[in-house]
Design a protein around this motif. Structure first.
Motif, PDB file in Angstrom:
ATOM      1  N   THR A 455      51.274  44.592  29.253  1.00  0.00           N
ATOM      2  CA  THR A 455      51.118  44.545  27.800  1.00  0.00           C
ATOM      3  C   THR A 455      51.406  43.158  27.229  1.00  0.00           C
ATOM      4  O   THR A 455      51.164  42.916  26.053  1.00  0.00           O
ATOM      5  N   SER A 456      51.939  42.254  28.064  1.00  0.00           N
ATOM      6  CA  SER A 456      52.216  40.913  27.544  1.00  0.00           C
ATOM      7  C   SER A 456      51.106  39.911  27.900  1.00  0.00           C
ATOM      8  O   SER A 456      51.229  38.728  27.628  1.00  0.00           O
ATOM      9  N   LEU A 457      50.048  40.375  28.535  1.00  0.00           N
ATOM     10  CA  LEU A 457      48.979  39.454  28.927  1.00  0.00           C
ATOM     11  C   LEU A 457      48.248  38.935  27.681  1.00  0.00           C
ATOM     12  O   LEU A 457      48.268  39.576  26.626  1.00  0.00           O
ATOM     13  N   GLY A 488      42.302  31.102  42.640  1.00  0.00           N
ATOM     14  CA  GLY A 488      43.501  31.878  42.960  1.00  0.00           C
ATOM     15  C   GLY A 488      43.432  33.271  42.367  1.00  0.00           C
ATOM     16  O   GLY A 488      42.382  33.716  41.887  1.00  0.00           O
ATOM     17  N   THR A 489      44.578  33.944  42.402  1.00  0.00           N
ATOM     18  CA  THR A 489      44.634  35.316  41.904  1.00  0.00           C
ATOM     19  C   THR A 489      44.846  35.336  40.393  1.00  0.00           C
ATOM     20  O   THR A 489      45.784  34.724  39.883  1.00  0.00           O
ATOM     21  N   TYR A 490      43.961  36.025  39.728  1.00  0.00           N
ATOM     22  CA  TYR A 490      44.091  36.284  38.291  1.00  0.00           C
ATOM     23  C   TYR A 490      44.448  37.763  38.120  1.00  0.00           C
ATOM     24  O   TYR A 490      44.142  38.588  38.976  1.00  0.00           O
ATOM     25  N   LEU A 549      40.675  42.986  25.931  1.00  0.00           N
ATOM     26  CA  LEU A 549      40.647  42.391  27.273  1.00  0.00           C
ATOM     27  C   LEU A 549      41.708  41.305  27.324  1.00  0.00           C
ATOM     28  O   LEU A 549      41.873  40.557  26.361  1.00  0.00           O
ATOM     29  N   SER A 550      42.411  41.212  28.436  1.00  0.00           N
ATOM     30  CA  SER A 550      43.424  40.154  28.536  1.00  0.00           C
ATOM     31  C   SER A 550      43.534  39.708  29.983  1.00  0.00           C
ATOM     32  O   SER A 550      42.947  40.317  30.880  1.00  0.00           O
ATOM     33  N   TRP A 551      44.302  38.653  30.220  1.00  0.00           N
ATOM     34  CA  TRP A 551      44.451  38.174  31.588  1.00  0.00           C
ATOM     35  C   TRP A 551      45.724  37.378  31.795  1.00  0.00           C
ATOM     36  O   TRP A 551      46.428  37.043  30.838  1.00  0.00           O
TER      37      TRP A 551
END
Ligand code: BGC
Length: 879
Positions: A455-457, A488-490, A549-551
């Motif tokens: 939830t903090s993305l 890298g990893t997202y 949408l977030s990441w």
């Protein structure tokens, strides 16, 4: 995580109802019937509390009369509208998710039916959040299952609900099934044993249990549409998918059955003749009633004639439509009378006329004693999967520094799954709180988050995503181009608050997340590896205006993981708590991967500290690419409100772990029984159950595959030895064939035929419990999988102590479903006997055999039997 408050429960379901309706209308359903009001066909004035009218005006209140007579007396006084009222849900705005209005003039109380399988659901508060049902099955302890059922039954009744919508006994055919957590297991024997014990507990509280969902409901994809059309053999039905329903209805005498969203061999479950008429009614002689799942009714005449007794939650096909069908003779009055009689019979059996539940939805029903049962089940269900070098248990005093790591350990613990089985807790002990509370002098507990919470993305910037994502209309698809700035990893995530429909996130056409927004989770995440400068197509479908949408970028993740690595390096032990918070009704998992970058977190921590313990909170198997890198793995399932308390008891050895896996853990999806798209989730409107009876470990054994962890597996802090196998008799005559027999209460084959005994010894230094398991290998001619569970017993032993376990094998346990005989047949030949503590051959040290010889007695002969022969018409012939 923030559960959606109770007030929004009905809104959530209403959205679901409208979505389902929109879909259904597009397919087959007439819209007009839906417009019927909550008052149903019997008109206004029918709602309200149970009447306490004197028995003189309602002579069927006389408890000294036989139930049959009371039913007939009442039926004779009921108008057509009264009868329709009893079989039609009152609507979407009632106090309980399913509701039948009272008929005060006839002293008929209202029937409230409430979820569910793992505690009182549907947003009601003041209840006990129990561990997931799979956790209960992992205890392999029917006596705990009865206590579990007692808690659920007592709390449902305390809330004023007459019927508990549970347990869920659908078979865990595939680990991707979104509802695996609320079901018990992949094995029909364990399923039946736990179901019976659980239902006995529920019904001991005068609460009716509604066992669900009949049947072959094993996926959420395409649910309640004709595309979830299971093409399944009769043999697989009877050997795999129906046994728990048989046990629930015949042994535990569950009051009612809920028919499912699935379609079986082309006929929707709630109008399926083979399931309800041929099997439940005619073969099993079941006296209870059948209720439809939420909008799972798809016809009026066909459903009524097939034996579907109650449409829920609102009049669509029953109500006025059924009334007209009866008036026009399409449904006979005799059929309607049968439907009503089945409901009234159970109400009288449970004394609901004279003693209806008195509580209300706002009554607080959780108690310290109930909470203790929740904790006990969480502890006993926890499975120790790996423990090298005696890493566990940790010493409570003098363990040095314990680095507790992971959002799931503190900020966003995962205690339960989503959907109608979601239970709102009154409190939650986080893993961190539990560990802190249990740590004594000389043990320092430090916490590091290690990853951002979902939830903090942050929103994906327009420099990386074009066009900018700004939400869509309901059900529409956003498509954008995602450009990675780093390699890298997202973590990619979406939020989809409160709905019962799936939202899919795809990357370059591959679905990477498929989830609803049901409580308790609204934000779902997935880790993906991207290349700097590369462009990807990102799609979000099924969302709405408030979906986002977030990441998190590789740099952000590296920073967070780096802090965890630093903490792990300076600690004696690192405990990484990870979870799968994506499991819920309304969507299947897109993969078995842990969400977010939890796999990367574990690997990094394990590289920094050889004493890394991984705790998995998940309702179903997850893949463990890091398994060889870590010292210990504990699977705590969804442990419910006592999460941290139970976990700390296991980690510090106050409780010696004794849970065993009720489901096989595959190495990856290529191994699972339904690994092809035609098997799961199906193609061209059919779901091929082509694996037949090779479900769960039966499949792994039959195809010689070694899973990550086998069914039945679980370690302890002590060791056990098996010895002294004894089988009696070693040879017996096959004289018991009676494939269709039900009156014996034996499902086709009666009598105890063989007894197997074995000695279990605790050879270690501490007290502990093991689950002795008996597997039978049928004679080859039966065409059964290599081994099948036919007995288990949990034993608790002090160091050095031995005990003997005894397994009785009744005829049914030796029989298989024979299509030609249209029933159960004991095959002739040699049966292999295996005893040990998992389904894997390596854990089955005791081996033996007995032989069934063909000689005198009743026999079966292969003749052309009608496909739907009644029990009395089976192909049994004496020779
Ligand atoms: C679920 C059932 C549940 C019912 C009422 C349906 O969506 O499949 O298990 O009992 O809703 O909430």
């Amino acid at each position: 995580m923030k559960p959606i408050p109770g007030a929004s429960r009905r809104l959530t379901r209403r959205i679901a109802a409208l979505a389902a309706l929109a879909f259904a209308v597009a397919l087959t359903l007439p819209l007009t019937a839906f417009a019927a009001t909550a008052a149903g066909a019997s008109g206004a004035g029918r709602t309200g509390a149970a009447s306490t009218a004197a028995s003189s005006s309602c002579p069927w209140l006389n408890q000294s009369l036989p139930v049959d007579q009371r039913v007939q007396m009442l039926l004779a006084q009921m108008s057509l509208a009264d009868k329709i009222n009893m079989v039609t849900g009152a609507g979407f705005s009632e106090p309980y998710v399913f509701y039948i209005s009272a008929i005060p003039s006839l002293c008929i109380p209202a029937i409230g039916e409430e979820d569910g399988p793992v505690g009182v659901g549907d947003g009601l508060t003041g209840v006990t959040q129990m561990p997931s049902a799979v956790s209960l099955a992992a205890t392999f302890d029917p006596s705990l299952a009865t206590q579990y059922g007692q808690v659920v039954g007592s709390e449902e009744r305390g809330k004023g609900a007459m019927v508990d919508l549970g347990p869920t006994v659908n078979v865990d055919r595939d680990p991707r099934w979104g509802r695996s957590f609320e079901a018990y297991t992949e094995d029909p024997f364990l399923n039946s044993a736990i179901a019976v014990a659980d239902i006995n507990g529920v019904q001991s509280q005068d609460e009716m249990a509604q066992v669900k969902h009949l049947a072959v409901y094993n996926q959420e994809t395409n649910r309640n549409t004709p595309a979830d059309n299971a093409i399944v053999s009769t043999r697989a039905l009877h050997e795999i998918y129906l046994p728990a329903f048989w046990a629930a209805t015949q042994e535990a005498k569950a009051s009612s059955v809920m028919c499912a969203y699935s379609t079986i061999n082309g006929q929707a479950a709630c109008q399926n003749d083979y399931l309800m008429k041929t099997t439940l009614d005619q073969r099993w002689g079941y006296p209870g009633f059948v209720t439809s799942d939420y909008q799972a009714t798809h016809s009026t005449v066909q459903s009524a004639n097939a034996g579907m007794d109650q449409e829920m939650p609102a009049p669509q096909y029953y109500g006025s439509a059924l009334q007209s069908a009866v008036q026009s003779g399409q449904v006979s009055m005799a059929t309607l009378n049968d439907m009503v009689s089945r409901i009234l019979t159970e109400m009288f059996q449970f004394n609901e006329f004279n003693n209806p539940p008195t509580g209300s939805t706002s009554t607080t029903v959780t108690t310290p004693a109930h909470q203790d049962v929740s904790t006990a089940v969480a502890e006993a269900g926890t499975v120790l999967l790996k423990n090298t070098g005696g890493t566990l248990p940790l010493s409570a005093n003098g363990a040095g520094t314990v680095a507790v790591i992971g959002p799931s350990a503190s900020l966003s613990p995962t205690d339960t799954g989503g959907g109608s089985a979601y239970v709102t807790s009154t409190f939650n002990v986080t893993p961190l709180q539990g560990i802190q509370a249990a740590a004594g002098p000389g043990t320092t507990v430090q916490y590091t988050q290690g990853l951002p919470t979902d939830t903090s993305l942050t929103p994906i910037p327009t420099s990386n995503l074009t066009p900018a994502y700004t939400g869509t209309n309901y059900g529409q698809t956003y498509t954008g181009t995602l450009t990675a700035s780093e390699t890298g990893t997202y973590v990619l995530a979406f939020k989809n608050p409160g709905s019962y429909t799936a939202t899919n996130l795809s990357l370059d056409g591959k679905v990477i997340l498929a989830n609803p927004g049901t409580p308790p989770v609204s934000t779902y995440s997935v880790g993906v590896d991207l290349q700097a400068g590369q462009k990807y197509t990102l799609q979000l479908s099924g969302g709405g205006p408030s979906a986002n949408l977030s990441w998190a970028t590789p740099s952000e993740l590296t920073t967070a993981i780096g802090q965890a690595v630093a903490a792990a390096k300076s600690a004696s032990t690192a405990v990484v708590v990870v979870s799968d918070d994506t499991e819920s009704e309304a969507a299947d998992r897109a993969s078995l991967n842990l969400p977010s970058a939890q796999n990367e977190l574990i690997s990094a921590v394990a590289a920094a500290n050889p004493h890394t313990v991984v705790v998995v909170d998940a309702g179903a198997p997850v893949v463990m690419p890091w398994l060889n890198q870590v010292a210990s793995v504990v699977d705590a399932w969804y442990p419910g409100e006592s999460n941290g308390t139970a976990l700390a008891a296991v980690l510090f050895g106050k409780v010696n772990p004794s849970g065993h896996l009720p489901v096989t853990f595959p190495t990856d999806l290529s191994q699972v029984p339904a690994s092809s798209p035609s098997q799961f989730p199906g193609v061209n409107g059919q779901v091929q159950y082509s694996e037949g009876i090779n479900v769960g470990y039966r499949h792994y054994d039959a195809s010689n595959q070694t899973p990550l962890f086998p069914f039945g597996y679980g370690l302890s802090y002590t060791n056990f030895r098996f010895s002294g196998l004894s089988i009696s008799p070693k040879s017996l005559q096959n004289a018991s064939s009676n494939p269709g027999a039900t009156s014996c209460g034996c499902n086709g084959q009666s009598g105890n035929l063989v007894t197997v005994s074995a000695t279990v010894t605790n050879t270690g230094q501490v007290a502990g419990s093991d689950v002795a398991q008996l597997y039978l290998a049928d004679p080859a001619a039966a065409g059964e999988p290599p081994r099948q569970l036919e007995g288990f017993q949990k034993v608790t032993l002090q160091p050095g102590q031995s005990t003997t376990v005894h397994f009785s094998l009744p005829g049914h346990d030796l029989s298989y479903w024979n299509d030609a005989a249209n029933g159960w047949v004991v095959p002739d030949g040699q049966f292999g006997v295996y005893v040990g503590d998992s389904s894997a051959p390596a854990n089955l040290p005791l081996r033996g055999a007995f032989t069934v010889v063909r000689s005198v007695g009743a026999r079966y002969a292969t003749i052309n039997a009608p496909a739907e022969a009644l029990p009395a018409e089976t192909a049994v012939k004496g020779v």
